[in-house]
Design a protein around this motif. Structure first.
Motif, PDB file in Angstrom:
ATOM      1  N   LYS A 165      27.951 -15.214  -4.893  1.00  5.83           N
ATOM      2  CA  LYS A 165      26.610 -14.985  -4.030  1.00  5.83           C
ATOM      3  C   LYS A 165      27.054 -13.822  -2.973  1.00  5.83           C
ATOM      4  CE  LYS A 165      24.253 -19.395  -4.231  1.00  5.83           C
ATOM      5  NZ  LYS A 165      23.990 -20.361  -3.660  1.00  5.83           N
ATOM      6  N   ILE A 166      28.271 -13.988  -2.416  1.00  7.54           N
ATOM      7  CA  ILE A 166      28.654 -13.150  -1.521  1.00  7.54           C
ATOM      8  C   ILE A 166      29.010 -11.712  -2.193  1.00  7.54           C
ATOM      9  CG2 ILE A 166      30.692 -12.514   0.094  1.00  7.54           C
ATOM     10  CD1 ILE A 166      30.713 -15.444   0.755  1.00  7.54           C
ATOM     11  N   ASN A 167      29.633 -11.668  -3.235  1.00  6.67           N
ATOM     12  CA  ASN A 167      30.049 -10.376  -3.763  1.00  6.67           C
ATOM     13  C   ASN A 167      28.644  -9.957  -4.407  1.00  6.67           C
ATOM     14  OD1 ASN A 167      32.653 -11.034  -3.486  1.00  6.67           O
ATOM     15  ND2 ASN A 167      32.751 -12.151  -5.657  1.00  6.67           N
ATOM     16  N   ALA A 168      27.703 -10.539  -4.773  1.00  9.81           N
ATOM     17  CA  ALA A 168      26.237  -9.821  -5.144  1.00  9.81           C
ATOM     18  C   ALA A 168      25.711  -9.330  -4.140  1.00  9.81           C
ATOM     19  CB  ALA A 168      25.553 -10.833  -6.007  1.00  9.81           C
ATOM     20  N   PHE A 169      26.001  -9.757  -2.699  1.00 11.95           N
ATOM     21  CA  PHE A 169      25.068  -9.570  -1.569  1.00 11.95           C
ATOM     22  C   PHE A 169      25.079  -7.937  -1.395  1.00 11.95           C
ATOM     23  CE2 PHE A 169      24.382  -9.665   3.023  1.00 11.95           C
ATOM     24  CZ  PHE A 169      23.193  -9.898   2.885  1.00 11.95           C
ATOM     25  N   ALA A 170      26.529  -7.540  -1.451  1.00  9.78           N
ATOM     26  CA  ALA A 170      26.760  -5.909  -1.362  1.00  9.78           C
ATOM     27  C   ALA A 170      26.235  -5.381   0.238  1.00  9.78           C
ATOM     28  CB  ALA A 170      25.675  -5.122  -2.043  1.00  9.78           C
ATOM     29  N   LYS A 171      27.139  -5.960   1.135  1.00  9.26           N
ATOM     30  CA  LYS A 171      26.985  -5.642   2.676  1.00  9.26           C
ATOM     31  C   LYS A 171      28.457  -4.774   2.798  1.00  9.26           C
ATOM     32  CE  LYS A 171      23.509  -6.894   5.230  1.00  9.26           C
ATOM     33  NZ  LYS A 171      23.096  -6.186   6.535  1.00  9.26           N
ATOM     34  N   GLU A 172      28.444  -4.245   4.067  1.00 15.70           N
ATOM     35  CA  GLU A 172      29.499  -3.411   4.533  1.00 15.70           C
ATOM     36  C   GLU A 172      30.728  -4.371   4.330  1.00 15.70           C
ATOM     37  OE1 GLU A 172      26.757  -3.675   6.019  1.00 15.70           O
ATOM     38  OE2 GLU A 172      25.835  -1.678   6.569  1.00 15.70           O
ATOM     39  N   PRO A 173      32.155  -3.691   4.062  1.00 14.74           N
ATOM     40  CA  PRO A 173      33.282  -4.685   4.018  1.00 14.74           C
ATOM     41  C   PRO A 173      33.628  -5.512   4.990  1.00 14.74           C
ATOM     42  CG  PRO A 173      33.609  -2.165   2.963  1.00 14.74           C
ATOM     43  CD  PRO A 173      32.072  -2.195   3.769  1.00 14.74           C
ATOM     44  N   PRO A 174      33.405  -5.060   6.220  1.00 14.55           N
ATOM     45  CA  PRO A 174      33.633  -6.291   7.359  1.00 14.55           C
ATOM     46  C   PRO A 174      32.727  -7.313   7.230  1.00 14.55           C
ATOM     47  CG  PRO A 174      33.346  -3.869   8.330  1.00 14.55           C
ATOM     48  CD  PRO A 174      32.933  -4.001   6.886  1.00 14.55           C
ATOM     49  N   VAL A 175      31.509  -7.025   6.946  1.00 18.07           N
ATOM     50  CA  VAL A 175      30.260  -8.487   6.628  1.00 18.07           C
ATOM     51  C   VAL A 175      30.940  -9.180   5.604  1.00 18.07           C
ATOM     52  CG1 VAL A 175      28.067  -8.902   6.393  1.00 18.07           C
ATOM     53  CG2 VAL A 175      28.521  -6.836   7.661  1.00 18.07           C
ATOM     54  N   THR A 176      31.152  -8.487   4.404  1.00 20.37           N
ATOM     55  CA  THR A 176      31.759  -9.100   3.312  1.00 20.37           C
ATOM     56  C   THR A 176      32.848  -9.895   3.477  1.00 20.37           C
ATOM     57  OG1 THR A 176      30.799  -7.476   1.821  1.00 20.37           O
ATOM     58  CG2 THR A 176      32.139  -8.848   0.816  1.00 20.37           C
ATOM     59  N   GLU A 177      33.582  -9.380   4.105  1.00 25.04           N
ATOM     60  CA  GLU A 177      35.073 -10.058   4.639  1.00 25.04           C
ATOM     61  C   GLU A 177      34.974 -11.355   5.272  1.00 25.04           C
ATOM     62  OE1 GLU A 177      39.481  -9.400   6.595  1.00 25.04           O
ATOM     63  OE2 GLU A 177      38.095  -7.744   6.541  1.00 25.04           O
ATOM     64  N   ALA A 178      33.953 -11.137   6.353  1.00 30.18           N
ATOM     65  CA  ALA A 178      33.476 -12.251   7.300  1.00 30.18           C
ATOM     66  C   ALA A 178      32.846 -13.351   6.460  1.00 30.18           C
ATOM     67  CB  ALA A 178      32.526 -11.830   8.245  1.00 30.18           C
ATOM     68  N   LEU A 179      31.985 -13.022   5.557  1.00 27.47           N
ATOM     69  CA  LEU A 179      31.374 -14.038   4.550  1.00 27.47           C
ATOM     70  C   LEU A 179      32.370 -14.951   3.871  1.00 27.47           C
ATOM     71  CD1 LEU A 179      28.363 -11.975   3.609  1.00 27.47           C
ATOM     72  CD2 LEU A 179      28.253 -14.235   4.980  1.00 27.47           C
TER      73      LEU A 179
END
Length: 467
Positions: A165-179
């Protein structure tokens, strides 16, 4: 409503961009007389609540500026009770925020409107099962129906599903890493809800040892987030390691010997101990000092520990002084001796400790009264402090009238009279006694000469001119 929110978004964006370091700005739209309280871990690692309140009778928006150096997780819990009062439902909502984020919530926090970085309420994006401990009875039932291996398998599958779900969410790298780091925190919380006693069997030991070894090896993922659960995860790691070493887990101060060096060297561990020192402090500075000594003996150094100790000692001393230095004026109004001294900053203070029953004290008063005109306009105030007992207030008032002190605004009596511990602090064993303070409130003479001495005037003038 739409235009008010657009204006609010513009305002908090500017606020977030101009602050140094970048602030996280949260705005919550409230009905009248409502509140919203988030659980959080403060930047100083001591734990705190982030409270939004609207005490007024009209709807309004409450805004807060939060200072964090890394992504942080906060959550709130609401309990909704049925109309008959027989059933209730608990609702937890989690937010993941980044430094410089701007977030708007509506309907008393129930609805996420906007986040410049934040993905919104995480409950709507990820499966948070296990994040909030479900309770011992629920865990026991799951162990009975699925077994330890089955529970671990379910937790791991939820972790994998969340990663997708996180990988499909497609946000900026800092947000994805935090998730991703937050998802790892969910996994850790789920596994740590399982009693460590499950490791009593060889099969259980193998499973849980593997899990906790993974947590130790990935401590950086746990440390990457500021979360109310961060320290509890580390605590469980330490507890499990101590348990596996066959040592008692009743006293956390005994955990140091079993702590993995790579964990002990982290900022997370040092801040965890700081939080522990805060939480275990019960007003005993000696015990705090001993605990800090145990930490240092284990080779763990952090200047914040000594700063905490000094702050608690100063607070303790100040509380002691505040408690023992109470005095009253002629009208019965109470004030604190040290507060009064500080309030007179800018003037020299000549303090006369006396008593109505003290003949030598009262024989000095005419001498002092005669000299007062010579000190007019020279920046010095003359203070009288009686040590008459509480049951001798009438004697103090009568003596004050006789000596011309009754209308003097600087005429006081110590609460508890000669038993007030202020006298011990100032080392006053007998009266009369004269003290002199400089304009900064510093005691520059603890035993000034008596007013009947020929050199009194000259020496006092010399003191106030020389400073």
């Amino acid at each position: 409503m739409k235009w008010s929110f657009l204006f609010l978004l513009a305002a908090i964006r500017v606020s977030a961009q101009t602050a140094e370091p970048p602030k996280t700005v949260m705005a919550v739209r409230f009905d009248n007389r409502s509140q919203l309280i988030f659980n959080a871990l403060s930047e100083d690692q001591t734990g705190t609540d982030i409270s939004f309140r609207n005490p007024g009778r009209t709807d309004t928006t409450v805004t807060k500026h939060l200072s964090y150096q890394k992504p942080f997780h906060i959550y709130y819990a609401n309990v909704d009770v049925s109309q008959d009062g027989k059933t209730f439902a608990a609702t937890q909502r989690s937010l993941l925020l980044l430094p410089g984020d701007s977030v708007v919530l509506d309907r008393n926090g129930r609805h996420f409107v906007f986040g410049s970085y934040s993905p919104g309420y995480l409950d709507e994006l990820l499966d948070l099962t296990g994040l909030y401990f479900p309770g011992f009875s629920v865990i026991t039932k799951q162990l009975q129906t699925k077994g330890l291996a089955g529970m671990i398998k379910d937790i791991q599958q939820r972790y994998i599903d969340n990663e997708r779900k996180i990988n499909a969410f497609a946000k900026e790298p800092p947000v994805t890493e935090a998730l991703h780091n937050f998802n790892y925190l969910i996994k850790a919380r789920g596994i740590m809800a399982i009693p460590k006693e499950q490791a009593a069997t060889p099969a259980g030991k193998k499973i849980l040892d593997s899990c906790y070894t993974g947590f130790e090896n990935n401590i950086s993922k746990i440390a990457a987030l500021q979360s109310p659960f961060t320290h509890s995860i580390l605590y469980n790691i330490l507890t499990y390691r101590t348990y596996r070493a066959g040592k008692p887990t009743t006293n956390i101060w005994d955990y140091f010997a079993t702590t993995d060096p790579k964990i002990a060297s982290t900022e997370l561990y040092r801040s965890f101990l700081l939080n522990l020192l805060h939480g275990n402090y019960k007003g005993n500075t000696d015990q705090l000092k001993n605990n800090i000594a145990r930490i240092k003996k284990a080779g763990i150094e952090d200047p914040r520990y000594d700063s905490l100790l000094q702050a608690k000692i100063a607070l303790r001393e100040n509380q002691t002084l505040q408690a023992v230095a109470s005095m009253e004026d002629i009208k019965g109004a109470l004030l604190n001796y040290f507060n009064f001294i500080r309030s007179q900053k800018g003037s020299y203070l000549f303090v006369d400790f006396w008593a109505s029953w003290c003949g030598p004290c009262r024989r000095q008063m005419p001498y002092l009264k005669k000299l007062l005109p010579d000190f007019a306009g020279k920046g010095i105030k003359f203070i009288s402090v009686s040590i008459d007992e509480n049951d001798k207030i009438d004697d103090w008032i009568a003596a004050s009238k006789d000596e011309g002190l009754y209308n003097n605004p600087y005429n006081f009596r110590l609460e508890q009279g000669s038993h007030n511990k202020l006298l011990k602090i100032l080392e006053i064993r007998s009266v009369p006694r004269y003290l002199l303070y400089d304009p900064e409130g510093k005691l520059i003479s603890a035993q000034f000469i008596t007013p009947d001495k020929k050199e009194f005037k000259e020496q006092l003038l010399k003191e106030i001119k020389a400073k």
